[in-house]
Scaffold this motif. Structure first.
Motif, PDB file in Angstrom:
ATOM      1  N   GLU A 126      11.514  55.935 -91.498  1.00 48.07           N
ATOM      2  CA  GLU A 126      10.522  56.866 -92.026  1.00 48.07           C
ATOM      3  C   GLU A 126      10.144  57.916 -90.994  1.00 48.07           C
ATOM      4  O   GLU A 126       9.726  59.020 -91.340  1.00 48.07           O
ATOM      5  CB  GLU A 126       9.282  56.094 -92.481  1.00 48.07           C
ATOM      6  N   SER A 127      10.304  57.574 -89.715  1.00 46.25           N
ATOM      7  CA  SER A 127       9.964  58.525 -88.655  1.00 46.25           C
ATOM      8  C   SER A 127      11.019  59.596 -88.484  1.00 46.25           C
ATOM      9  O   SER A 127      10.785  60.584 -87.778  1.00 46.25           O
ATOM     10  CB  SER A 127       9.768  57.779 -87.339  1.00 46.25           C
ATOM     11  N   ARG A 128      12.207  59.405 -89.078  1.00 49.25           N
ATOM     12  CA  ARG A 128      13.314  60.354 -89.008  1.00 49.25           C
ATOM     13  C   ARG A 128      13.706  60.655 -87.559  1.00 49.25           C
ATOM     14  O   ARG A 128      14.005  61.791 -87.181  1.00 49.25           O
ATOM     15  CB  ARG A 128      12.989  61.660 -89.739  1.00 49.25           C
ATOM     16  N   ALA A 129      13.717  59.638 -86.743  1.00 48.25           N
ATOM     17  CA  ALA A 129      14.088  59.799 -85.337  1.00 48.25           C
ATOM     18  C   ALA A 129      15.599  59.951 -85.211  1.00 48.25           C
ATOM     19  O   ALA A 129      16.371  59.286 -85.904  1.00 48.25           O
ATOM     20  CB  ALA A 129      13.613  58.587 -84.538  1.00 48.25           C
ATOM     21  N   TRP A 130      16.018  60.825 -84.302  1.00 47.98           N
ATOM     22  CA  TRP A 130      17.437  61.030 -84.045  1.00 47.98           C
ATOM     23  C   TRP A 130      17.948  59.958 -83.089  1.00 47.98           C
ATOM     24  O   TRP A 130      17.367  59.730 -82.029  1.00 47.98           O
ATOM     25  CB  TRP A 130      17.679  62.405 -83.410  1.00 47.98           C
ATOM     26  N   VAL A 142      13.671  52.053 -85.228  1.00 50.84           N
ATOM     27  CA  VAL A 142      13.044  53.281 -84.726  1.00 50.84           C
ATOM     28  C   VAL A 142      11.592  53.410 -85.169  1.00 50.84           C
ATOM     29  O   VAL A 142      10.790  54.032 -84.481  1.00 50.84           O
ATOM     30  CB  VAL A 142      13.832  54.540 -85.142  1.00 50.84           C
ATOM     31  N   ASP A 143      11.240  52.833 -86.304  1.00 55.79           N
ATOM     32  CA  ASP A 143       9.860  52.961 -86.763  1.00 55.79           C
ATOM     33  C   ASP A 143       8.897  52.096 -85.960  1.00 55.79           C
ATOM     34  O   ASP A 143       7.673  52.167 -86.175  1.00 55.79           O
ATOM     35  CB  ASP A 143       9.764  52.632 -88.250  1.00 55.79           C
ATOM     36  N   GLU A 144       9.423  51.280 -85.064  1.00 61.63           N
ATOM     37  CA  GLU A 144       8.585  50.532 -84.123  1.00 61.63           C
ATOM     38  C   GLU A 144       8.488  51.238 -82.774  1.00 61.63           C
ATOM     39  O   GLU A 144       7.682  50.843 -81.926  1.00 61.63           O
ATOM     40  CB  GLU A 144       9.150  49.122 -83.892  1.00 61.63           C
ATOM     41  N   LEU A 145       9.304  52.271 -82.572  1.00 62.35           N
ATOM     42  CA  LEU A 145       9.438  52.856 -81.243  1.00 62.35           C
ATOM     43  C   LEU A 145       8.588  54.102 -81.062  1.00 62.35           C
ATOM     44  O   LEU A 145       8.381  54.875 -81.994  1.00 62.35           O
ATOM     45  CB  LEU A 145      10.906  53.203 -80.969  1.00 62.35           C
ATOM     46  N   CYS A 146       8.145  54.292 -79.835  1.00 60.36           N
ATOM     47  CA  CYS A 146       7.441  55.494 -79.416  1.00 60.36           C
ATOM     48  C   CYS A 146       8.306  56.168 -78.359  1.00 60.36           C
ATOM     49  O   CYS A 146       8.412  55.690 -77.219  1.00 60.36           O
ATOM     50  CB  CYS A 146       6.070  55.118 -78.838  1.00 60.36           C
ATOM     51  N   PHE A 147       8.985  57.254 -78.747  1.00 63.25           N
ATOM     52  CA  PHE A 147       9.875  57.956 -77.833  1.00 63.25           C
ATOM     53  C   PHE A 147       9.092  58.953 -76.980  1.00 63.25           C
ATOM     54  O   PHE A 147       8.243  59.691 -77.493  1.00 63.25           O
ATOM     55  CB  PHE A 147      10.947  58.727 -78.616  1.00 63.25           C
ATOM     56  N   VAL A 148       9.395  58.980 -75.698  1.00 66.21           N
ATOM     57  CA  VAL A 148       8.861  60.002 -74.802  1.00 66.21           C
ATOM     58  C   VAL A 148      10.069  60.781 -74.285  1.00 66.21           C
ATOM     59  O   VAL A 148      10.862  60.271 -73.495  1.00 66.21           O
ATOM     60  CB  VAL A 148       8.071  59.392 -73.630  1.00 66.21           C
ATOM     61  N   PRO A 406      16.554  65.028 -62.775  1.00 65.89           N
ATOM     62  CA  PRO A 406      15.183  64.516 -62.797  1.00 65.89           C
ATOM     63  C   PRO A 406      14.212  65.357 -63.614  1.00 65.89           C
ATOM     64  O   PRO A 406      13.079  64.921 -63.859  1.00 65.89           O
ATOM     65  CB  PRO A 406      14.784  64.553 -61.311  1.00 65.89           C
ATOM     66  N   ARG A 407      14.650  66.548 -64.069  1.00 65.59           N
ATOM     67  CA  ARG A 407      13.715  67.485 -64.711  1.00 65.59           C
ATOM     68  C   ARG A 407      13.279  67.052 -66.104  1.00 65.59           C
ATOM     69  O   ARG A 407      12.222  67.478 -66.581  1.00 65.59           O
ATOM     70  CB  ARG A 407      14.359  68.876 -64.790  1.00 65.59           C
ATOM     71  N   CYS A 408      14.076  66.230 -66.776  1.00 60.41           N
ATOM     72  CA  CYS A 408      13.661  65.716 -68.079  1.00 60.41           C
ATOM     73  C   CYS A 408      14.553  64.545 -68.459  1.00 60.41           C
ATOM     74  O   CYS A 408      15.760  64.564 -68.204  1.00 60.41           O
ATOM     75  CB  CYS A 408      13.703  66.793 -69.162  1.00 60.41           C
ATOM     76  N   PHE A 409      13.936  63.517 -69.029  1.00 60.88           N
ATOM     77  CA  PHE A 409      14.696  62.379 -69.535  1.00 60.88           C
ATOM     78  C   PHE A 409      13.869  61.645 -70.577  1.00 60.88           C
ATOM     79  O   PHE A 409      12.669  61.916 -70.749  1.00 60.88           O
ATOM     80  CB  PHE A 409      15.162  61.460 -68.410  1.00 60.88           C
ATOM     81  N   THR A 410      14.533  60.742 -71.283  1.00 67.76           N
ATOM     82  CA  THR A 410      13.929  60.068 -72.435  1.00 67.76           C
ATOM     83  C   THR A 410      13.774  58.581 -72.174  1.00 67.76           C
ATOM     84  O   THR A 410      14.669  57.942 -71.630  1.00 67.76           O
ATOM     85  CB  THR A 410      14.794  60.269 -73.698  1.00 67.76           C
ATOM     86  N   PHE A 422       6.990  57.314 -83.462  1.00 66.83           N
ATOM     87  CA  PHE A 422       6.393  58.538 -82.939  1.00 66.83           C
ATOM     88  C   PHE A 422       7.267  59.099 -81.820  1.00 66.83           C
ATOM     89  O   PHE A 422       7.841  58.345 -81.035  1.00 66.83           O
ATOM     90  CB  PHE A 422       4.987  58.233 -82.401  1.00 66.83           C
ATOM     91  N   THR A 423       7.394  60.420 -81.773  1.00 71.41           N
ATOM     92  CA  THR A 423       8.129  61.092 -80.713  1.00 71.41           C
ATOM     93  C   THR A 423       7.205  62.070 -80.011  1.00 71.41           C
ATOM     94  O   THR A 423       6.522  62.876 -80.664  1.00 71.41           O
ATOM     95  CB  THR A 423       9.357  61.832 -81.261  1.00 71.41           C
ATOM     96  N   TYR A 424       7.179  61.995 -78.689  1.00 71.89           N
ATOM     97  CA  TYR A 424       6.287  62.838 -77.893  1.00 71.89           C
ATOM     98  C   TYR A 424       7.108  63.661 -76.912  1.00 71.89           C
ATOM     99  O   TYR A 424       8.032  63.171 -76.278  1.00 71.89           O
ATOM    100  CB  TYR A 424       5.297  61.965 -77.123  1.00 71.89           C
TER     101      TYR A 424
END
Length: 483
Positions: A126-130, A142-148, A406-410, A422-424
């Protein structure tokens, strides 16, 4: 009047100084009790921890950190960048790089060719996470996960970056996050360590050092205890041949008497820590074999974690063992899986890494949820930094490598009071720079501590004349991540 201070150094005080110091101490104790009485949250922590902690009602009681050592590529896992295909082979624009530092492994390249991922992405839940096709089991939860997707650090090489992620400082010697948790919050189980470390066997890659789960300058009983996959899960725990439990009990009794003499003579607080460790080892002689025994796990649980879960020491088997430890209220479980450092031959290498870790990670989420443990257990997945959009070395139609970035990662989290589904944060079209909601590693640490009811600015330890904390003098809680 001769008094002995905490470290056993004889000092002389006159009557006036003695009464002044005593009255101040009594006054401070009284003020502390008054302030505690006014605190809205009262913690019941019978197994250690500091007075007054948690500072407020915690959302999480336990944590399991699935650390993917080496720096997983965000391009082949969770940060979908469809525009890269049209830019294949083009040199990284200076307007994107902005003069940022490169490692010595790619700084001398004459070009930095953009390398799109060879793997497909789809949206799930339902979160439509990639999620990449390499992670089909993770896609199921994925609907249990909080992506940063907007984490960043200043450390560009493995040793300082991984040290920074575990201790809040790039230089060795600081306490690890698990040690801070143990020191501040204490234990939930008197018969098992507060902080347990598991490593995947035969995963290769960058070395790991015991200082990553070390206590630093905190008392030694707060260091992580490493479990192995051999016949002795904790080394040197079992009695020597011809030695029984009664012998060990008598030995510990005599040892305690000797340590009491040393303590009364020198006042060294590490003597108490040593006693605590010996007593824990004695209790672990019965608790550790029981928890390491997988014979009582039904087949459907092994099937959920995958075929590797029957092979002790694999990532999947360690995920299952982590669930058993969390079920017994071990507060902090740290899993390490190495081998994500793919400077060359990344497509094949990351495929193998995902295959080794995907099912176990997802099964742990499902297993904790079905047992009612996910709500107050924080699960974290990720590594020390990300990877570059450009290929390190030659780019071909089927092969490329990626350097450190180091400038960005998930990373992702689940349970323990974070927002599910949720994706932040957001990166640019090349996943090279953050364009929205940056999260520094210090911020990440502050948020984790907050989930456990700890104000990261107030959990400190005085060492060599200065008060230290996990987040040093930085960090803020990312409240948008909280459920």
């Amino acid at each position: 009047m001769a008094l002995q201070d905490l470290f056993g150094v004889k000092q002389k005080f006159d009557r006036r100084e003695f009464l002044t110091r005593s009255s101040l101490g009594i006054g401070a104790m009284a003020l502390g009790n008054l302030l505690k009485a006014e605190t809205p949250f009262q913690a019941d922590n019978p197994l250690g921890g500091l007075p007054g902690l948690p500072h407020f009602a915690p959302r999480a009681k336990r944590i399991v950190f699935l650390f993917q050592s080496g720096g997983p590529s965000q391009f082949e896992t969770f940060d979908y960048k469809p525009k890269l295909e049209s830019m294949r082979g083009q040199d990284l624009p200076d307007s994107v790089r902005k003069g940022q530092r490169l490692t010595g492994m790619s700084a001398d390249q004459t070009s930095l060719p953009i390398a799109p991922s060879l793997y497909k992405f789809k949206q799930y839940g339902e979160s439509r996470a990639w999620v990449s096709e390499l992670l089909p089991h993770t896609a199921e939860v994925v609907d249990e996960l909080c992506f940063v997707k907007s984490l960043y650090t200043e450390q560009i090489n493995h040793d300082p970056a991984i040290t920074f992620f575990h201790t809040g400082n790039q230089l060795p010697g600081r306490p690890s996050m698990g040690s801070w948790m143990s020191y501040g919050l204490g234990s939930l189980n008197n018969n098992l360590p507060t902080f347990v470390v598991l490593q995947s066997k035969n995963s290769g890659g960058q070395p790991l050092y015991a200082r990553l789960w070390g206590n630093g300058f905190l008392p030694t009983q707060h260091q992580g205890v490493q479990f192995t996959s051999g016949k002795d899960p904790v080394l040197y725990l079992n009695d020597p041949e011809g030695y029984d439990g009664a012998d060990r009990h008598r030995m510990l009794g005599y040892l305690n008497e000797l340590n009491d003499v040393q303590k009364s003579t020198y006042g060294d607080p590490e003597i108490d820590a040593r006693l605590s460790q010996y007593e824990m080892a004695y209790r672990m002689q019965s608790s550790v074999p029981e928890i390491a025994d997988m014979s009582d796990e039904p087949d459907h649980i092994f099937d959920m974690y995958g075929p590797d879960s029957r092979n002790p020491g694999t990532f999947a088997a360690n995920c299952l063992l982590a669930r058993k430890l969390l079920e017994k209220d071990v507060r902090y479980v740290q899993l390490y899986h190495r081998g994500w450092d793919q400077h060359t031959h990344l497509p094949g290498g990351i495929k193998n890494q995902c295959k080794a870790t995907d099912q176990g990670s997802a099964a742990l989420i499902k297993d904790l949820k079905q047992r009612g443990l996910l709500e107050d257990t924080l699960v974290i997945w990720g590594g020390e930094f990300g990877r570059t959009v450009y290929s390190q070395g030659k780019l071909t139609a089927t092969n490329y490598g990626r350097d450190h970035h180091p400038r960005c990662f998930t990373m992702w989290m689940a349970g323990g009071g974070v927002k599910p589904g949720f994706t932040y944060g957001e990166t640019d079209d090349l996943s090279y720079n953050i364009v929205r909601d940056p999260v520094h590693v210090h911020d990440f640490h502050a948020t984790i501590m907050h989930l456990f009811g700890v104000d990261h600015e107030r959990l400190t330890f005085k060492h060599q004349g200065r008060r230290y904390r996990l987040t040093d003098v930085h960090g803020h809680v990312v409240k948008d991540l909280l459920a």
